[in-house]
Motif scaffolding. Structure first.
Motif, PDB file in Angstrom:
ATOM      1  N   GLY A 152       0.811  -1.208   0.000  1.00  0.00           N
ATOM      2  CA  GLY A 152       0.000   0.000   0.000  1.00  0.00           C
ATOM      3  C   GLY A 152       0.842   1.256   0.000  1.00  0.00           C
ATOM      4  N   ILE A 153       1.924   1.241   0.787  1.00  0.00           N
ATOM      5  CA  ILE A 153       2.814   2.398   0.862  1.00  0.00           C
ATOM      6  C   ILE A 153       3.449   2.676  -0.490  1.00  0.00           C
ATOM      7  CG2 ILE A 153       4.990   3.259   1.817  1.00  0.00           C
ATOM      8  CD1 ILE A 153       4.291   1.697   4.391  1.00  0.00           C
ATOM      9  N   ILE A 154       4.006   1.627  -1.110  1.00  0.00           N
ATOM     10  CA  ILE A 154       4.740   1.802  -2.366  1.00  0.00           C
ATOM     11  C   ILE A 154       3.806   2.164  -3.517  1.00  0.00           C
ATOM     12  CG2 ILE A 154       6.193   0.647  -4.075  1.00  0.00           C
ATOM     13  CD1 ILE A 154       7.379  -0.994  -1.774  1.00  0.00           C
ATOM     14  N   LEU A 155       2.751   1.369  -3.689  1.00  0.00           N
ATOM     15  CA  LEU A 155       1.839   1.632  -4.804  1.00  0.00           C
ATOM     16  C   LEU A 155       1.068   2.929  -4.601  1.00  0.00           C
ATOM     17  CD1 LEU A 155       0.410  -1.969  -5.436  1.00  0.00           C
ATOM     18  CD2 LEU A 155       2.195  -0.762  -6.712  1.00  0.00           C
ATOM     19  N   GLY A 156       0.533   3.109  -3.398  1.00  0.00           N
ATOM     20  CA  GLY A 156      -0.221   4.332  -3.128  1.00  0.00           C
ATOM     21  C   GLY A 156       0.647   5.568  -3.179  1.00  0.00           C
ATOM     22  N   GLY A 157       1.860   5.471  -2.616  1.00  0.00           N
ATOM     23  CA  GLY A 157       2.765   6.614  -2.614  1.00  0.00           C
ATOM     24  C   GLY A 157       3.162   7.042  -4.005  1.00  0.00           C
ATOM     25  N   ARG A 158       3.449   6.062  -4.854  1.00  0.00           N
ATOM     26  CA  ARG A 158       3.884   6.399  -6.218  1.00  0.00           C
ATOM     27  C   ARG A 158       2.719   6.908  -7.065  1.00  0.00           C
ATOM     28  NH1 ARG A 158       7.916   8.758  -8.594  1.00  0.00           N
ATOM     29  NH2 ARG A 158       8.308   8.045 -10.724  1.00  0.00           N
ATOM     30  N   LEU A 206      -0.496  11.404  -9.587  1.00  0.00           N
ATOM     31  CA  LEU A 206      -1.788  12.086  -9.706  1.00  0.00           C
ATOM     32  C   LEU A 206      -1.767  13.493  -9.125  1.00  0.00           C
ATOM     33  CD1 LEU A 206      -4.261   9.180  -8.800  1.00  0.00           C
ATOM     34  CD2 LEU A 206      -3.636  10.040 -11.074  1.00  0.00           C
ATOM     35  N   PHE A 207      -1.087  13.663  -7.984  1.00  0.00           N
ATOM     36  CA  PHE A 207      -1.118  14.957  -7.296  1.00  0.00           C
ATOM     37  C   PHE A 207      -0.038  15.929  -7.768  1.00  0.00           C
ATOM     38  CE2 PHE A 207      -2.685  12.246  -3.521  1.00  0.00           C
ATOM     39  CZ  PHE A 207      -3.996  12.304  -3.992  1.00  0.00           C
ATOM     40  N   TYR A 208       1.123  15.401  -8.145  1.00  0.00           N
ATOM     41  CA  TYR A 208       2.267  16.277  -8.410  1.00  0.00           C
ATOM     42  C   TYR A 208       2.812  16.215  -9.837  1.00  0.00           C
ATOM     43  CZ  TYR A 208       2.421  16.762  -3.318  1.00  0.00           C
ATOM     44  OH  TYR A 208       2.109  17.023  -2.005  1.00  0.00           O
ATOM     45  N   ALA A 209       2.625  15.098 -10.528  1.00  0.00           N
ATOM     46  CA  ALA A 209       3.211  14.975 -11.865  1.00  0.00           C
ATOM     47  C   ALA A 209       2.294  14.196 -12.800  1.00  0.00           C
ATOM     48  CB  ALA A 209       4.581  14.298 -11.770  1.00  0.00           C
ATOM     49  N   PRO A 210       1.081  14.698 -13.077  1.00  0.00           N
ATOM     50  CA  PRO A 210       0.148  13.980 -13.948  1.00  0.00           C
ATOM     51  C   PRO A 210       0.681  13.756 -15.360  1.00  0.00           C
ATOM     52  CG  PRO A 210      -0.613  16.223 -13.514  1.00  0.00           C
ATOM     53  CD  PRO A 210       0.513  15.965 -12.567  1.00  0.00           C
ATOM     54  N   ASP A 211       1.689  14.534 -15.773  1.00  0.00           N
ATOM     55  CA  ASP A 211       2.260  14.340 -17.100  1.00  0.00           C
ATOM     56  C   ASP A 211       2.921  12.976 -17.245  1.00  0.00           C
ATOM     57  OD1 ASP A 211       4.136  15.721 -15.202  1.00  0.00           O
ATOM     58  OD2 ASP A 211       5.575  15.201 -16.778  1.00  0.00           O
ATOM     59  N   ASP A 268      12.541   8.972  -9.668  1.00  0.00           N
ATOM     60  CA  ASP A 268      12.210  10.128 -10.494  1.00  0.00           C
ATOM     61  C   ASP A 268      11.001  10.832  -9.884  1.00  0.00           C
ATOM     62  OD1 ASP A 268      11.660  12.011 -12.395  1.00  0.00           O
ATOM     63  OD2 ASP A 268      11.259  10.607 -14.028  1.00  0.00           O
ATOM     64  N   GLY A 269      11.252  11.820  -9.025  1.00  0.00           N
ATOM     65  CA  GLY A 269      10.166  12.567  -8.396  1.00  0.00           C
ATOM     66  C   GLY A 269       9.848  12.121  -6.996  1.00  0.00           C
ATOM     67  N   GLY A 270       9.852  10.821  -6.755  1.00  0.00           N
ATOM     68  CA  GLY A 270       9.626  10.343  -5.398  1.00  0.00           C
ATOM     69  C   GLY A 270       8.216   9.837  -5.156  1.00  0.00           C
ATOM     70  N   MET A 271       7.798   9.939  -3.891  1.00  0.00           N
ATOM     71  CA  MET A 271       6.525   9.381  -3.447  1.00  0.00           C
ATOM     72  C   MET A 271       5.688  10.470  -2.781  1.00  0.00           C
ATOM     73  SD  MET A 271       7.219   6.025  -4.026  1.00  0.00           S
ATOM     74  CE  MET A 271       6.527   4.839  -2.869  1.00  0.00           C
ATOM     75  N   SER A 272       4.396  10.230  -2.720  1.00  0.00           N
ATOM     76  CA  SER A 272       3.480  11.145  -2.042  1.00  0.00           C
ATOM     77  C   SER A 272       3.020  10.500  -0.745  1.00  0.00           C
ATOM     78  CB  SER A 272       2.259  11.443  -2.924  1.00  0.00           C
ATOM     79  OG  SER A 272       1.195  11.986  -2.161  1.00  0.00           O
ATOM     80  N   PHE A 273       3.206  11.207   0.366  1.00  0.00           N
ATOM     81  CA  PHE A 273       2.746  10.652   1.638  1.00  0.00           C
ATOM     82  C   PHE A 273       1.231  10.482   1.634  1.00  0.00           C
ATOM     83  CE2 PHE A 273       0.800  11.376   5.770  1.00  0.00           C
ATOM     84  CZ  PHE A 273       1.303  10.279   6.453  1.00  0.00           C
ATOM     85  N   HIS A 274       0.515  11.469   1.115  1.00  0.00           N
ATOM     86  CA  HIS A 274      -0.942  11.392   1.107  1.00  0.00           C
ATOM     87  C   HIS A 274      -1.408  10.199   0.274  1.00  0.00           C
ATOM     88  CE1 HIS A 274      -0.035  15.633   2.077  1.00  0.00           C
ATOM     89  NE2 HIS A 274      -1.090  15.528   2.873  1.00  0.00           N
ATOM     90  N   GLY A 275      -0.730   9.932  -0.837  1.00  0.00           N
ATOM     91  CA  GLY A 275      -1.063   8.754  -1.629  1.00  0.00           C
ATOM     92  C   GLY A 275      -0.748   7.480  -0.874  1.00  0.00           C
ATOM     93  N   GLY A 276       0.359   7.500  -0.106  1.00  0.00           N
ATOM     94  CA  GLY A 276       0.724   6.346   0.701  1.00  0.00           C
ATOM     95  C   GLY A 276      -0.311   6.044   1.765  1.00  0.00           C
ATOM     96  N   ASN A 335      19.511  13.626   1.309  1.00  0.00           N
ATOM     97  CA  ASN A 335      19.493  13.771  -0.147  1.00  0.00           C
ATOM     98  C   ASN A 335      19.612  15.225  -0.592  1.00  0.00           C
ATOM     99  OD1 ASN A 335      19.172  11.031  -0.420  1.00  0.00           O
ATOM    100  ND2 ASN A 335      16.982  11.111  -0.884  1.00  0.00           N
ATOM    101  N   GLY A 336      19.467  16.162   0.359  1.00  0.00           N
ATOM    102  CA  GLY A 336      19.525  17.575   0.000  1.00  0.00           C
ATOM    103  C   GLY A 336      18.353  17.996  -0.867  1.00  0.00           C
ATOM    104  N   GLU A 337      17.156  17.457  -0.549  1.00  0.00           N
ATOM    105  CA  GLU A 337      15.962  17.731  -1.353  1.00  0.00           C
ATOM    106  C   GLU A 337      14.839  18.260  -0.456  1.00  0.00           C
ATOM    107  OE1 GLU A 337      15.064  13.900  -2.955  1.00  0.00           O
ATOM    108  OE2 GLU A 337      14.444  13.069  -1.016  1.00  0.00           O
ATOM    109  N   LEU A 338      13.807  18.789  -1.100  1.00  0.00           N
ATOM    110  CA  LEU A 338      12.642  19.317  -0.383  1.00  0.00           C
ATOM    111  C   LEU A 338      13.033  20.353   0.669  1.00  0.00           C
ATOM    112  CD1 LEU A 338      10.575  16.014   0.141  1.00  0.00           C
ATOM    113  CD2 LEU A 338      10.569  17.593  -1.804  1.00  0.00           C
TER     114      LEU A 338
END
Length: 293
Positions: free
Chosen positions: A76-82, A87-92, A105-113, A157-160
């Motif tokens: 659920g974490i992996i599939l939902g997060g990705r 859907l929320f950040y990179a629909p392209d 590439d872009g990462g995961m969404s906690f809300h999706g997770g 990672n020096g991100e976000l």
């Protein structure tokens, strides 16, 4: 000559001087990243703590269920997060399906997770004839471990990173502005989130589980988690740089996407907490000691 957008941040710590790197080590084609270790650590430590919770009176499932639950929750974490990130950040990415499989590439969404994990718990509970809401309560208590390790990995990672600041603890991250511009010191918002979403939220849930009768009111603990995380994330977003893909849009100038996604979490969490007393029932434990009225 390009004039610097920001004055050089004198006296602040430079991220490059910390000696941090996204990779733990590389052997041939295999590379172990801190981000991967964060997921593994969150799952392992969370599983260990879940067993501690299940050993208490009134547990909604037995220890034998915990191993299967970890498998369901991980999917659920992996599939939902990705999927949530796409859907929320990179629909392209939908137009380039292979990019979706590149988790780096872009990462995961906690809300999706959260959504993915909740669906996995419901399926797991139905399969085993268990109370899905009470299982959510127990799982909510272990999630802060994953949040803590994940935000530390974001920092490594020096991100976000956060918005420019003059506070003494500001950190100068690399490549946050176009080449030729001076790098400003920024809020280490990853550490703010690790402290609030990880340590503080864990402490709150620890108190409600061990010092109150919240675990006998189905939905109360998960409600505290949803509302607590939503408030913490909404607050930290004021110090966090908007996602680059939203630059110049409503989600950068008015409300961040992360804040927008937190609003239903806060509302849902408050509803669950408010209605939890009405769901209080005599709990016959599957594991642990005597029943509790």
């Amino acid at each position: 000559m390009i004039l610097p957008m920001y004055a050089a941040a004198a006296g602040h710590i430079r991220f490059d001087d910390l000696g941090l790197h996204p990779d733990v080590f590389s052997i041939g084609f295999f590379t172990l990243r801190w981000y991967s270790l964060a997921y593994i650590a969150g799952i392992v430590v969370g599983w260990w703590y879940l067993l501690k919770l299940l050993a208490q009176p009134g547990a909604p499932m037995a220890r034998r269920h915990a191993d299967d639950l970890v498998f369901y929750a991980t999917l659920g974490i992996i599939l939902g997060g990705r999927i949530g990130y796409v859907l929320f950040y990179a629909p392209d990415m939908i137009l380039h399906p292979l990019r979706i499989l590149r988790l780096w590439d872009g990462g995961m969404s906690f809300h999706g997770g959260v959504i993915g994990t909740s669906l996995a718990i419901v399926l797991f509970a139905r399969k085993n004839g268990l109370n899905w809401l009470r299982i959510h309560d127990y799982v909510a208590c272990v999630v802060p471990f994953g949040l803590f390790f994940g935000r530390l990995a974001n920092f490594v990672n020096g991100e976000l990173w956060g918005k420019p600041t003059d506070v003494p603890w500001g950190i100068i991250f690399s490549r946050t502005v176009p080449a030729g511009f001076a790098e400003p010191a920024r809020h280490p918002s990853q550490l703010y989130e690790a402290g609030l979403e990880g340590i503080a939220l864990f402490a709150i849930l620890w108190f409600f589980f061990w010092r109150t009768d919240a675990r006998y009111q189905p939905g109360k603990l998960v409600g505290v988690f949803l509302a607590g995380y939503g408030v913490a994330r909404f607050f930290v977003e004021f110090f966090r740089e908007p996602d680059s893909q939203f630059a110049g849009t409503f989600f950068a100038t008015t409300i961040h996407m992360g804040q927008l996604l937190c609003l239903p979490m806060i509302a849902g969490g408050l509803y669950l907490v408010a209605t939890a007393p009405g769901r209080r029932q005599r709990v016959e434990p599957i594991a642990g000691g005597e029943s509790v009225a």
